[in-house]
Write a protein that holds these residues in place. Structure first.
Motif, PDB file in Angstrom:
ATOM      1  N   GLY A  61      -7.649  -1.294  -3.560  1.00  0.00           N
ATOM      2  CA  GLY A  61      -7.227  -0.459  -4.678  1.00  0.00           C
ATOM      3  C   GLY A  61      -6.406   0.714  -4.200  1.00  0.00           C
ATOM      4  N   VAL A  62      -5.890   1.472  -5.168  1.00  0.00           N
ATOM      5  CA  VAL A  62      -5.098   2.655  -4.854  1.00  0.00           C
ATOM      6  C   VAL A  62      -5.619   3.828  -5.679  1.00  0.00           C
ATOM      7  CG1 VAL A  62      -3.010   1.458  -4.119  1.00  0.00           C
ATOM      8  CG2 VAL A  62      -3.353   1.975  -6.555  1.00  0.00           C
TER       9      VAL A  62
ATOM     10  N   HIS B 136      -1.677  -7.512  -6.530  1.00  0.00           N
ATOM     11  CA  HIS B 136      -3.052  -7.946  -6.262  1.00  0.00           C
ATOM     12  C   HIS B 136      -3.788  -7.877  -7.602  1.00  0.00           C
ATOM     13  CE1 HIS B 136      -7.000  -8.369  -4.822  1.00  0.00           C
ATOM     14  NE2 HIS B 136      -7.083  -7.386  -3.951  1.00  0.00           N
ATOM     15  N   PRO B 137      -3.966  -9.026  -8.282  1.00  0.00           N
ATOM     16  CA  PRO B 137      -4.521  -9.012  -9.646  1.00  0.00           C
ATOM     17  C   PRO B 137      -5.847  -8.284  -9.785  1.00  0.00           C
ATOM     18  CG  PRO B 137      -3.636 -11.172  -9.138  1.00  0.00           C
ATOM     19  CD  PRO B 137      -3.581 -10.394  -7.860  1.00  0.00           C
ATOM     20  N   ALA B 138      -6.640  -8.251  -8.716  1.00  0.00           N
ATOM     21  CA  ALA B 138      -7.947  -7.582  -8.793  1.00  0.00           C
ATOM     22  C   ALA B 138      -7.902  -6.126  -8.334  1.00  0.00           C
ATOM     23  CB  ALA B 138      -8.964  -8.354  -7.952  1.00  0.00           C
ATOM     24  N   ALA B 139      -6.724  -5.610  -8.064  1.00  0.00           N
ATOM     25  CA  ALA B 139      -6.605  -4.238  -7.560  1.00  0.00           C
ATOM     26  C   ALA B 139      -7.199  -3.235  -8.541  1.00  0.00           C
ATOM     27  CB  ALA B 139      -5.144  -3.895  -7.291  1.00  0.00           C
ATOM     28  N   GLU B 140      -7.923  -2.258  -8.006  1.00  0.00           N
ATOM     29  CA  GLU B 140      -8.481  -1.189  -8.818  1.00  0.00           C
ATOM     30  C   GLU B 140      -7.604   0.061  -8.682  1.00  0.00           C
ATOM     31  OE1 GLU B 140     -12.586  -0.504  -7.955  1.00  0.00           O
ATOM     32  OE2 GLU B 140     -13.170  -2.550  -8.486  1.00  0.00           O
TER      33      GLU B 140
ATOM     34  N   VAL C 167     -11.231  -0.837   0.792  1.00  0.00           N
ATOM     35  CA  VAL C 167     -10.453   0.371   1.085  1.00  0.00           C
ATOM     36  C   VAL C 167      -9.558   0.692  -0.104  1.00  0.00           C
ATOM     37  CG1 VAL C 167      -8.648   1.369   2.555  1.00  0.00           C
ATOM     38  CG2 VAL C 167     -10.487  -0.010   3.575  1.00  0.00           C
ATOM     39  N   HIS C 168      -9.696   1.902  -0.624  1.00  0.00           N
ATOM     40  CA  HIS C 168      -8.838   2.384  -1.698  1.00  0.00           C
ATOM     41  C   HIS C 168      -7.940   3.474  -1.106  1.00  0.00           C
ATOM     42  CE1 HIS C 168     -11.256   0.737  -5.285  1.00  0.00           C
ATOM     43  NE2 HIS C 168     -11.616   0.103  -4.177  1.00  0.00           N
TER      44      HIS C 168
END
Length: 244
Positions: free
Chosen positions: A92-93, A120-124, A57-58
């Motif tokens: 992600g955002v 969140h280090p892997a966030a897109e 979910v972004h």
């Protein structure tokens, strides 16, 4: 043979996420008031429910309708909403901030990217269709993409600066080409007025992803339906795979 672009569905709730998962979408953009405002930040309760479905979910973080030039107070709201969305389980955002010259605001975007990855280090981080407003303001597309690269953005949602992707096909292909030299880490995601019959041309343009709400026309009003059409969503997913 061309690689199949990923499919992203724009949805407003957990039911929309389940639909996206059922047709093989790679992820969703979660927003609120899509029909009324083209999307604003959803509630944190909605984010939590959506994230429990299991598909990435972004979350759209847009504090209000209107332009994409924000005050310091509004940017503080965006920052807190980015943190809250990721804390709630988002992958992600989706953000968009434009500077005084009408182009992507690198300092603000870099700060938001850093905030997201501290959470969140892997966030897109996706830059939304504020990019089309930048192109409309006359910002050079290569420069606009390079700014996103410097700001740590992973993906840009765009109709090629046109009202819809059908009119923007040539620019979408150009953005893919420009991106190879000026923003190699930024994916180009086509979105805005995506129709089923456009899928082969979008694949041919080289875009990395296609974004759609898969909402058909309401038979009574002639306007866009409020929710995705499952048959249309499945057809779009199949058309992307077939075209590739």
């Amino acid at each position: 043979m061309a690689a199949s672009p990923q499919l992203e569905l724009a949805v407003e709730d957990a039911e929309g996420v389940r639909l996206a998962a059922s047709v093989g979408a790679a992820r969703v953009e979660l927003c609120a008031a899509l029909a009324e405002t083209d999307g604003i930040t959803p509630s944190i309760g909605t984010v939590e429910q959506a994230c429990r479905v299991g598909l990435p979910v972004h979350v759209l973080v847009r504090p209000r309708p209107g332009n994409f030039s924000y005050t310091a107070a509004e940017l503080e709201v965006v920052e807190r909403d980015v943190e809250a969305a990721l804390d709630a389980g988002a992958a992600g955002v989706v953000v968009g901030v434009l500077g005084a010259d009408g182009g992507p605001d690198v300092p603000a975007l870099r700060h938001l990217s850093e905030v997201a990855r501290r959470r969140h280090p892997a966030a897109e981080v996706t830059f939304h269709r504020a990019f089309d407003a930048a192109l409309a303001a006359g910002v050079d597309p290569a420069d606009a993409l390079a700014r996103l690269e410097r700001a740590g953005v992973d993906r840009v949602l765009t109709s090629g600066g046109s009202p819809d992707c059908g009119a923007g096909l040539a620019m979408l292909a150009r953005l893919v080409e420009l991106g190879r030299n000026h923003a190699p880490s930024v994916q180009i995601m086509a979105g805005g007025g995506v129709r089923l019959e456009l899928m082969p041309e979008l694949v041919h343009s080289g875009v990395h992803a296609v974004h759609t709400s898969a909402r058909g026309l309401d038979a009574f009003t002639g306007s866009r339906a409020r929710a995705a059409d499952p048959v249309l969503a499945a057809g779009m997913a199949a058309a992307l795979r077939k075209a590739a």
